[in-house]
Design an enzyme around this catalytic site. Structure first.
Site, PDB file in Angstrom:
ATOM      1  N   HIS A 379       3.220   7.108  -4.771  1.00 48.71           N
ATOM      2  CA  HIS A 379       3.382   6.418  -6.047  1.00 48.71           C
ATOM      3  C   HIS A 379       2.127   5.745  -6.559  1.00 48.71           C
ATOM      4  CE1 HIS A 379       3.740   2.317  -4.261  1.00 48.71           C
ATOM      5  NE2 HIS A 379       4.005   3.050  -3.216  1.00 48.71           N
ATOM      6  N   TYR A 510       8.485 -11.855  -2.026  1.00 46.68           N
ATOM      7  CA  TYR A 510       7.968 -11.092  -3.168  1.00 46.68           C
ATOM      8  C   TYR A 510       9.066 -10.201  -3.722  1.00 46.68           C
ATOM      9  CZ  TYR A 510       5.126  -7.666  -5.744  1.00 46.68           C
ATOM     10  OH  TYR A 510       4.599  -6.847  -6.711  1.00 46.68           O
ATOM     11  N   THR A 523       4.127  -3.505 -12.797  1.00 44.15           N
ATOM     12  CA  THR A 523       5.010  -4.575 -12.323  1.00 44.15           C
ATOM     13  C   THR A 523       4.271  -5.906 -12.311  1.00 44.15           C
ATOM     14  OG1 THR A 523       4.411  -4.289  -9.986  1.00 44.15           O
ATOM     15  CG2 THR A 523       6.279  -2.982 -10.816  1.00 44.15           C
TER      16      THR A 523
END
Length: 844
Positions: A379, A510, A523
């Site tokens: 990714h 997180y 993000t």
């Protein structure tokens, strides 16, 4: 010669591409080439450079229609970021430590901060995103193996039609649906993702297929064949390939044709005993340290046009990899492990587990012998939200295709579909090869030795991690919202409460929040630990009344919702501070290069049009520099108080709080929908947990991994908490509603009206008092749609992404490492000549 600095070409918006494109433009996925080597590099490339996205808009295309209307990712106000930073650290620090961090932040605001903020704003002019370049620089220079460290997994639900839950049928069905998705993306017919009717950034979909993470001596680069037409299948560690699309991205094989090919591949692979096949399973090399893997790729490709080079090019340029496993994991934990890293099974000194049946540098669809299926994805260019859309659309399409086999008028997920391959003239397919071919490597001694060592290292890595799953069916989203809580905030507090219940402390937690409402958004980090959450876990585990516990939970969840809202608007602190850190590092690089006559100077920096907007990477590894290299390679825990560093490193980055916030103990991510059974990833630190979870209407599925930190015990504690908090909520809700009228009037005798005539016949069933209590506690006095805090925050979380894998800390530790400005080389498109042994098809 000093190591060069790699410079990436910044991806552009669709409008910029259309306005400024030219036939010779360099693809977005590739690094910019210095003028002196561009011509030679392109000449050596076996495939011409092409852009990832189309040079001209497709007629009627909708996928990227909203790109030009998306706002750019905003750079937050510096003081706002520092305030958020201090708020995130305060519950994690003691008074003295926090006072030191507060002083460091104040010094940063007085001295280095404003200047770095101004430089960042200048840098962002003309850029698609102020963080994107730094993001890729850090990510692609990650040297550790990507398996268990970076790549996450999705475990799909079983096919709802049991007859299709065998390996060949399930795999063929998933391949056909995946290819329809590829076709929709390439023809720009994929409807855009939206939130509240507003389109989200769709750029990541252009990087999903035909893409490979390719290691080089100085870091990885992304290569892509946007015209890829074939897939690669892996079975018993052996590689096979065949074409599946024509030049128009239409399917050239029916599901039955693909089934025949896959059965042929499985039968052929079975002819080689797994013990023998394992010795030549070169997919294991993709699990190696990236620098080692780079050297091995050089061995494979040292002779251009050789058999090994062609085989590697076919794999790199494939649309995706289909992994056909020969095992049947029985438990959820075993299935999750199989999708994340494969199984580790050694017999007579030979690895025969499914860990040899992977290629981690690409998108992988994994199908077990019993039909269980999942996805493991590389990714660099895509986050969990993007792959979730792919997974859910593929799963939906398999159901709809089955429905159309019953009723031809059943709806389709796609605007248009490929013409029936069986009704087409084979000549219309073009230059394709639909017969599967086996790739046969020339097993050089170096490769055989490397494969053996890579396998033993991977077996160690798998053995160092453990996995546990929780399929919690006590309640889910419906119950949580009926109690007036945000489902995501509620589950986040569960993680903190479970950890505190085990260890008596809170740790850095997180959670990613998607920022795809902005152009090329990725993000932002939600810092789940707040003063309110600390107060809640301490209150919950102490001897306090139930009402006090619920009140503390409500405040903690509200704080989490507010944090989530800010992060969805790109108003967190993590990405901004990291960009400022990279800007400072860039300035140091420029000072080093200007003060060292032997140091490497970036072609952009040394050119006549040099400006700060040119992206520059990290300092060279071997540069002969006057500045102490130790300044840039400080490890966590090292002293930062020496005067030699204080005037160079901004106070905020030298403070211990910076490392604390970037050492994640509870790395969590909410990503999923009903098409997924589980979602997860490995722990991001040696003493941490990796927690992937899916909140469903009536349940919560959680996948937890760690390096043997009592994972099962943590899961058990988490389940106990979920049950206990439900009991507490029911107690308080019952008390609150004891004097109020229930909404369930149908079973409340007080609300019953006397019926007349025929309607008076029969005995009215009112239910027992226990049932009435159950309904009251489940429904409460609120409507599920009233006072609920689900809203859109949970939908905007977006799942696992790049920084979620602990990449920031890795980048900080390696900030003295060099980046590569090597030659850009496009993925080598598979030659149309036959490569590999042609298989004889068998009837299926």
């Amino acid at each position: 010669m000093p190591t060069q600095v790699r410079i990436f070409a910044m991806p552009k918006s669709l409008g910029e591409t259309l306005a400024g494109s030219s036939p010779t433009s360099i693809p977005r996925s590739m690094p910019d080439l210095p003028n002196g080597i561009a011509k030679d590099a392109l000449a050596r490339s076996r495939k011409p450079s092409v852009p990832i996205m189309n040079e001209s808009p497709k007629e009627g295309g909708i996928t990227f229609a909203g790109q030009d209307s998306l706002p750019k990712l905003p750079i937050p106000d510096l003081e706002h970021t520092c305030t958020k930073y201090l708020a995130a650290l305060k519950p994690l620090q003691g008074p003295r430590e926090h006072a030191e961090t507060k002083h460091a932040v104040q010094e940063f605001l007085k001295h280095d901060g404003p200047g770095l903020q101004e430089k960042l704003q200048q840098y962002a002019v003309g850029k698609t995103s102020y963080i994107e370049q730094f993001w890729y620089d850090s990510y692609l220079n990650f040297d550790n193996p990507v398996v268990l460290n970076l790549n996450p997994f999705f475990l799909l639900e079983d096919d709802p039609t049991p007859a299709r839950n065998n390996q060949v049928t399930r795999a063929a069905s998933l391949v056909v649906s995946a290819l329809e998705f590829v076709r929709a993306v390439r023809r720009e017919e994929l409807p855009p993702d939206t939130i509240k009717g507003k389109p989200l950034d769709m750029y990541q979909y252009s990087r999903l297929f035909g893409t490979a993470r390719v290691p080089t001596e100085h870091g990885c680069q992304i290569e892509q064949d946007p015209d890829s037409k074939h897939i690669v299948a892996l079975c018993h560690g052996q590689f096979y390939w065949f074409d599946v699309l024509d030049d128009n991205s239409d399917l050239i094989m029916s599901e039955k044709d693909i089934s025949i090919n896959l059965q042929t591949i499985i039968d052929d692979a079975a002819h080689t005993p797994i013990q023998e096949a394992a010795k030549g399973a070169l997919g294991i090399l993709s699990t190696e340290n990236r620098k080692i893997w780079s050297g091995l790729r050089d061995i494979l490709t040292k002779e251009e046009g050789s058999n090994n080079a062609d085989c590697l090019g076919i794999i790199d340029s494939a649309l995706f990899v289909l992994c056909l496993d020969y095992t049947e994991p029985t438990t959820a934990a075993q299935l999750c492990q199989n999708m994340l890293c494969g199984s580790n099974q050694v017999e007579k000194g030979v690895q025969i587990g499914t860990c040899i049946n992977r290629w981690y540098d690409k998108l992988q669809i994994i199908v077990c012998k019993n039909g269980s299926a999942g996805i493991n994805f590389e990714h660099t260019g895509v986050d969990g939200h993007t792959v979730l859309r792919f997974a859910s659309d593929v799963y939906t399409d398999t159901i709809l295709r089955f429905a159309r086999s019953i009723n031809g008028q059943a709806m389709s997920l796609w605007k248009t579909t490929s013409p029936d391959p069986s009704k087409r003239d084979p000549e219309s397919f073009g230059d394709v090869n639909t017969t599967p071919h086996k790739l046969e490597w020339d097993m050089l001694p170096e490769l055989s030795i490397a494969a053996r060592f890579a396998e033993t290292r991977l077996a160690d890595l798998i053995g160092q991690n453990e996995f546990e799953c929780l399929d919690f069916s006590g309640y889910g989203k419906n119950f949580i919202t009926s109690m007036g809580f945000s489902p995501d905030a509620f589950v986040q507090m569960a993680f903190q409460a479970a950890y505190y219940g085990l260890y008596g402390r809170v740790e850095c937690t997180y959670e990613p929040s998607m920022t795809k409402m902005f152009l090329h958004g990725r993000t932002e980090a939600i810092r789940s630990v707040t003063e309110d959450s600390v107060n809640f876990v301490q209150t919950f585990w102490a001897d306090h009344p139930a009402e006090q516990k619920v009140d503390a939970l409500r405040k903690a969840c509200q704080s989490h919702v507010e944090n989530t809202r800010d992060c969805a608007k790109a108003q967190g602190c993590d990405r901004h501070l990291y960009a400022l850190f990279c800007v400072w590092q860039k300035l140091i690089d420029e000072q080093q290069n200007s003060s060292s006559s032997t140091g490497y100077s970036s072609p952009i920096d040394s050119g006549p049009d040099r400006d700060f907007n040119s992206p520059v990477g990290s300092p060279a590894r071997n540069s002969d520099l006057s500045m102490d290299v130790e300044i840039k390679t400080r490890e966590r825990g090292d002293s930062t108080g020496s005067r030699s560093r204080e005037h160079l490193v901004p106070h905020i980055f030298a403070d211990a709080g910076w490392d604390k916030l970037n050492t994640t103990i509870l790395s969590t991510s909410n990503c999923g929908n009903p098409s997924l059974r589980h979602f997860g990833f490995g722990p991001t630190s040696g003493d941490g947990f990796g927690i992937g979870y899916i909140i469903k209407d009536d349940g919560i599925t959680i996948s937890v991994s760690s390096k043997h930190r009592q994972t099962k015990r943590f899961v058990d504690t988490l389940e106990s908490y979920l049950l206990e908090i439900r009991r507490v909520l029911r107690i308080t809700n019952r008390r609150a509603t004891s004097t109020k009228q229930t909404r369930a009037r149908e079973i409340d005798p007080a609300k019953a009206k006397a019926a007349k005539g025929l309607k008076a016949r029969g005995r009215m069933i009112t239910g027992t008092e226990a049932i009435r209590r159950e309904v009251r506690s489940a429904n409460g006095t609120r409507s599920p749609t009233e006072d609920s805090m689900t809203m859109s925050e949970d939908d905007e979380l977006g799942g696992y992404g790049f920084f979620d894998a602990g990449m920031l800390l890795q980048a900080l530790k390696a900030r003295g490492e060099a980046l590569d400005n090597g030659e850009a080389k496009a993925s080598e498109k598979a030659r149309r000549r036959d490569v590999g042994k042609r298989l004889r098809l068998v009837e299926y």
